[in-house]
Design a protein around this motif. Structure first.
Motif, PDB file in Angstrom:
ATOM      1  N   HIS A 246       0.847  -1.185   0.000  1.00 22.80           N
ATOM      2  CA  HIS A 246       0.000   0.000   0.000  1.00 22.80           C
ATOM      3  C   HIS A 246       0.883   1.236   0.000  1.00 22.80           C
ATOM      4  CE1 HIS A 246      -3.411  -2.608   0.953  1.00 22.80           C
ATOM      5  NE2 HIS A 246      -2.677  -3.125   1.924  1.00 22.80           N
ATOM      6  N   ALA A 247       0.521   2.227  -0.791  1.00 26.48           N
ATOM      7  CA  ALA A 247       1.281   3.479  -0.854  1.00 26.48           C
ATOM      8  C   ALA A 247       0.443   4.621  -0.285  1.00 26.48           C
ATOM      9  CB  ALA A 247       1.687   3.787  -2.289  1.00 26.48           C
ATOM     10  N   ILE A 248       1.093   5.448   0.528  1.00 22.93           N
ATOM     11  CA  ILE A 248       0.468   6.669   1.041  1.00 22.93           C
ATOM     12  C   ILE A 248       1.119   7.831   0.303  1.00 22.93           C
ATOM     13  CG2 ILE A 248       0.100   8.127   3.062  1.00 22.93           C
ATOM     14  CD1 ILE A 248       0.479   5.597   4.773  1.00 22.93           C
ATOM     15  N   CYS A 249       0.316   8.595  -0.434  1.00 23.84           N
ATOM     16  CA  CYS A 249       0.832   9.700  -1.251  1.00 23.84           C
ATOM     17  C   CYS A 249       0.234  11.008  -0.732  1.00 23.84           C
ATOM     18  CB  CYS A 249       0.483   9.499  -2.716  1.00 23.84           C
ATOM     19  SG  CYS A 249       0.877   7.844  -3.330  1.00 23.84           S
ATOM     20  N   PRO A 250       0.880  11.691   0.208  1.00 28.42           N
ATOM     21  CA  PRO A 250       0.288  12.875   0.857  1.00 28.42           C
ATOM     22  C   PRO A 250      -0.145  13.957  -0.125  1.00 28.42           C
ATOM     23  CG  PRO A 250       2.271  12.180   2.013  1.00 28.42           C
ATOM     24  CD  PRO A 250       2.209  11.375   0.760  1.00 28.42           C
ATOM     25  N   GLU A 251       0.721  14.306  -1.091  1.00 31.14           N
ATOM     26  CA  GLU A 251       0.372  15.370  -2.027  1.00 31.14           C
ATOM     27  C   GLU A 251      -0.848  14.988  -2.864  1.00 31.14           C
ATOM     28  OE1 GLU A 251       3.367  14.300  -1.450  1.00 31.14           O
ATOM     29  OE2 GLU A 251       4.521  16.023  -0.773  1.00 31.14           O
ATOM     30  N   GLN A 252      -0.908  13.728  -3.272  1.00 34.07           N
ATOM     31  CA  GLN A 252      -2.029  13.267  -4.080  1.00 34.07           C
ATOM     32  C   GLN A 252      -3.322  13.280  -3.270  1.00 34.07           C
ATOM     33  OE1 GLN A 252      -2.233   9.049  -5.603  1.00 34.07           O
ATOM     34  NE2 GLN A 252      -1.702  10.069  -7.527  1.00 34.07           N
ATOM     35  N   ILE A 253      -3.234  12.901  -2.005  1.00 34.37           N
ATOM     36  CA  ILE A 253      -4.420  12.907  -1.138  1.00 34.37           C
ATOM     37  C   ILE A 253      -4.949  14.325  -0.954  1.00 34.37           C
ATOM     38  CG2 ILE A 253      -5.214  12.500   1.225  1.00 34.37           C
ATOM     39  CD1 ILE A 253      -3.243  10.113   1.295  1.00 34.37           C
ATOM     40  N   VAL A 254      -4.038  15.272  -0.724  1.00 35.60           N
ATOM     41  CA  VAL A 254      -4.447  16.673  -0.553  1.00 35.60           C
ATOM     42  C   VAL A 254      -5.109  17.190  -1.827  1.00 35.60           C
ATOM     43  CG1 VAL A 254      -3.603  19.029  -0.238  1.00 35.60           C
ATOM     44  CG2 VAL A 254      -2.744  17.200   1.219  1.00 35.60           C
ATOM     45  N   THR A 255      -4.504  16.881  -2.976  1.00 32.20           N
ATOM     46  CA  THR A 255      -5.058  17.332  -4.252  1.00 32.20           C
ATOM     47  C   THR A 255      -6.457  16.768  -4.477  1.00 32.20           C
ATOM     48  OG1 THR A 255      -2.839  17.451  -5.200  1.00 32.20           O
ATOM     49  CG2 THR A 255      -4.675  17.416  -6.745  1.00 32.20           C
ATOM     50  N   GLN A 256      -6.640  15.487  -4.194  1.00 31.00           N
ATOM     51  CA  GLN A 256      -7.958  14.858  -4.380  1.00 31.00           C
ATOM     52  C   GLN A 256      -8.989  15.468  -3.444  1.00 31.00           C
ATOM     53  OE1 GLN A 256      -6.931  10.774  -3.725  1.00 31.00           O
ATOM     54  NE2 GLN A 256      -6.244  10.443  -5.839  1.00 31.00           N
ATOM     55  N   ASN A 257      -8.593  15.732  -2.183  1.00 30.58           N
ATOM     56  CA  ASN A 257      -9.530  16.322  -1.232  1.00 30.58           C
ATOM     57  C   ASN A 257      -9.942  17.725  -1.658  1.00 30.58           C
ATOM     58  OD1 ASN A 257      -9.633  14.103   0.424  1.00 30.58           O
ATOM     59  ND2 ASN A 257      -8.067  14.812   1.820  1.00 30.58           N
ATOM     60  N   LEU A 258      -8.968  18.516  -2.130  1.00 34.45           N
ATOM     61  CA  LEU A 258      -9.279  19.868  -2.593  1.00 34.45           C
ATOM     62  C   LEU A 258     -10.225  19.826  -3.788  1.00 34.45           C
ATOM     63  CD1 LEU A 258      -5.797  21.620  -2.304  1.00 34.45           C
ATOM     64  CD2 LEU A 258      -7.846  22.157  -0.993  1.00 34.45           C
ATOM     65  N   LYS A 259      -9.984  18.895  -4.693  1.00 38.92           N
ATOM     66  CA  LYS A 259     -10.839  18.769  -5.871  1.00 38.92           C
ATOM     67  C   LYS A 259     -12.283  18.466  -5.467  1.00 38.92           C
ATOM     68  CE  LYS A 259     -11.409  16.132 -10.151  1.00 38.92           C
ATOM     69  NZ  LYS A 259     -10.882  15.030 -10.994  1.00 38.92           N
ATOM     70  N   ARG A 260     -12.453  17.532  -4.518  1.00 36.61           N
ATOM     71  CA  ARG A 260     -13.807  17.178  -4.085  1.00 36.61           C
ATOM     72  C   ARG A 260     -14.490  18.347  -3.380  1.00 36.61           C
ATOM     73  NH1 ARG A 260     -11.484  11.823  -3.138  1.00 36.61           N
ATOM     74  NH2 ARG A 260     -10.855  12.466  -1.058  1.00 36.61           N
ATOM     75  N   LEU A 261     -13.732  19.094  -2.565  1.00 36.89           N
ATOM     76  CA  LEU A 261     -14.318  20.225  -1.851  1.00 36.89           C
ATOM     77  C   LEU A 261     -14.687  21.359  -2.805  1.00 36.89           C
ATOM     78  CD1 LEU A 261     -12.088  20.307   1.354  1.00 36.89           C
ATOM     79  CD2 LEU A 261     -14.459  19.589   1.177  1.00 36.89           C
ATOM     80  N   LEU A 262     -13.911  21.512  -3.891  1.00 38.16           N
ATOM     81  CA  LEU A 262     -14.245  22.527  -4.885  1.00 38.16           C
ATOM     82  C   LEU A 262     -15.484  22.127  -5.673  1.00 38.16           C
ATOM     83  CD1 LEU A 262     -10.670  23.444  -6.119  1.00 38.16           C
ATOM     84  CD2 LEU A 262     -12.237  24.937  -4.895  1.00 38.16           C
ATOM     85  N   GLN A 263     -15.683  20.819  -5.853  1.00 39.41           N
ATOM     86  CA  GLN A 263     -16.894  20.349  -6.531  1.00 39.41           C
ATOM     87  C   GLN A 263     -18.134  20.637  -5.690  1.00 39.41           C
ATOM     88  OE1 GLN A 263     -15.742  16.240  -7.093  1.00 39.41           O
ATOM     89  NE2 GLN A 263     -15.465  16.535  -9.291  1.00 39.41           N
ATOM     90  N   TYR A 264     -17.999  20.554  -4.357  1.00 38.55           N
ATOM     91  CA  TYR A 264     -19.126  20.764  -3.447  1.00 38.55           C
ATOM     92  C   TYR A 264     -18.736  21.821  -2.419  1.00 38.55           C
ATOM     93  CZ  TYR A 264     -20.071  16.118  -5.386  1.00 38.55           C
ATOM     94  OH  TYR A 264     -20.260  15.060  -6.226  1.00 38.55           O
ATOM     95  N   PRO A 265     -18.871  23.119  -2.748  1.00 39.26           N
ATOM     96  CA  PRO A 265     -18.419  24.185  -1.847  1.00 39.26           C
ATOM     97  C   PRO A 265     -19.122  24.183  -0.493  1.00 39.26           C
ATOM     98  CG  PRO A 265     -18.910  25.047  -4.039  1.00 39.26           C
ATOM     99  CD  PRO A 265     -19.404  23.648  -4.004  1.00 39.26           C
ATOM    100  N   ARG A 266     -20.298  23.566  -0.430  1.00 37.32           N
ATOM    101  CA  ARG A 266     -21.056  23.573   0.823  1.00 37.32           C
ATOM    102  C   ARG A 266     -20.661  22.418   1.749  1.00 37.32           C
ATOM    103  NH1 ARG A 266     -26.854  23.890  -1.946  1.00 37.32           N
ATOM    104  NH2 ARG A 266     -25.672  22.823  -3.571  1.00 37.32           N
ATOM    105  N   ALA A 267     -19.729  21.585   1.323  1.00 38.70           N
ATOM    106  CA  ALA A 267     -19.327  20.422   2.118  1.00 38.70           C
ATOM    107  C   ALA A 267     -18.101  20.740   2.969  1.00 38.70           C
ATOM    108  CB  ALA A 267     -19.031  19.246   1.200  1.00 38.70           C
ATOM    109  N   LEU A 268     -18.071  20.159   4.159  1.00 34.76           N
ATOM    110  CA  LEU A 268     -16.891  20.264   5.021  1.00 34.76           C
ATOM    111  C   LEU A 268     -15.893  19.159   4.719  1.00 34.76           C
ATOM    112  CD1 LEU A 268     -18.678  20.952   8.437  1.00 34.76           C
ATOM    113  CD2 LEU A 268     -17.640  22.632   6.906  1.00 34.76           C
ATOM    114  N   GLN A 269     -16.410  18.015   4.305  1.00 30.25           N
ATOM    115  CA  GLN A 269     -15.560  16.868   4.002  1.00 30.25           C
ATOM    116  C   GLN A 269     -16.293  15.950   3.036  1.00 30.25           C
ATOM    117  OE1 GLN A 269     -14.105  14.877   7.465  1.00 30.25           O
ATOM    118  NE2 GLN A 269     -12.720  13.562   6.346  1.00 30.25           N
ATOM    119  N   VAL A 270     -15.525  15.347   2.123  1.00 34.13           N
ATOM    120  CA  VAL A 270     -16.090  14.412   1.148  1.00 34.13           C
ATOM    121  C   VAL A 270     -15.174  13.195   1.073  1.00 34.13           C
ATOM    122  CG1 VAL A 270     -16.838  14.052  -1.227  1.00 34.13           C
ATOM    123  CG2 VAL A 270     -17.037  16.331  -0.203  1.00 34.13           C
TER     124      VAL A 270
END
Length: 228
Positions: free
Chosen positions: A119-143
């Motif tokens: 299993h690989a943990i990719c911190p930068e990739q995780i942050v990028t994916q989280n930001l992308k999801r939050l930008l898709q749903y501005p009203r969400a705190l977490q996705v």
């Protein structure tokens, strides 16, 4: 469980702190003895000073008896080599590596497989994916994605203007008859409320709900007004 953590920096220290609370036998390896001393003063763990990519250091740290290796140093190459040694020389069954370079993860060559990384943990990739999801749903705190993103767990705070505000949760079925959404938890004033059909949504509630990706915007509108 005997767990070997390579790297005592912020990531390694955080992981060690969480795992030691669960009664695991933790050993942390790092080249900085001062950092290890701080960790040992705080936590009930064993520490070994040395290069985590050297077989002798891994053996001294107890790799022969370890059940899990977490390679969390700042060096991708050190983490990869440590996982390869863990697989081929020490037979550690579970091997997890922190990898920062996307070439190792998404490249054409099966680098992770060749170095025995399960299993690989990719911190930068995780942050990028989280930001992308939050930008898709501005009203969400977490996705959080499930089933490769087909379903999602979303956290949103109820505000004035939300259709469900001040109404019991059973109203959700009337508002959204053709969708399958579930509010599975509510936090109100930092306390967990276990919801049922009669639970009334109040302003400021943090609602955790699960829905299909296509239904997320509609569900968010139940909790708060739309935002540009």
């Amino acid at each position: 469980m005997k767990i070997l953590i390579l790297g005592g920096g912020q990531v390694g220290a955080s992981v060690a702190e969480n795992l030691v609370d669960e009664g695991n036998d933790i050993t942390v390896v790092d080249q900085d003895p001062n950092l290890l001393k701080v960790l040992q003063d705080r936590l009930d763990i064993r520490t070994v000073a040395g290069n985590a990519a050297l077989p002798g250091v891994l053996r001294h740290a107890g790799a022969d008896a370890a059940e899990m290796l977490l390679a969390l140093t700042r060096s991708d190459e050190t983490n990869l080599l440590a996982c390869a040694l863990a697989q081929r020389h020490f037979n550690i069954p579970t091997r997890i590596a922190r990898i920062r370079a996307t070439d190792y993860v998404d490249g054409e060559l099966p680098v992770l497989e060749q170095f025995g990384v399960e299993h690989a943990i990719c911190p930068e990739q995780i942050v990028t994916q989280n930001l992308k999801r939050l930008l898709q749903y501005p009203r969400a705190l977490q996705v959080i994605d499930f089933a490769e993103g087909r379903a999602q767990l979303v956290v949103s705070r109820a505000q004035q203007g939300g259709k469900l505000l001040g109404k019991p949760l059973r109203q959700l079925r009337e508002d959204m008859p053709d969708t399958d959404c579930r509010i599975c938890a509510i936090y109100r004033d930092d306390r967990l409320v276990q919801p049922d059909g009669g639970t009334v949504i109040q302003e400021g509630d943090e609602a955790f709900f699960v829905a299909a990706r296509a239904d997320i915007p509609t569900m968010l509108a139940e909790l708060r007004p739309s935002e540009k």
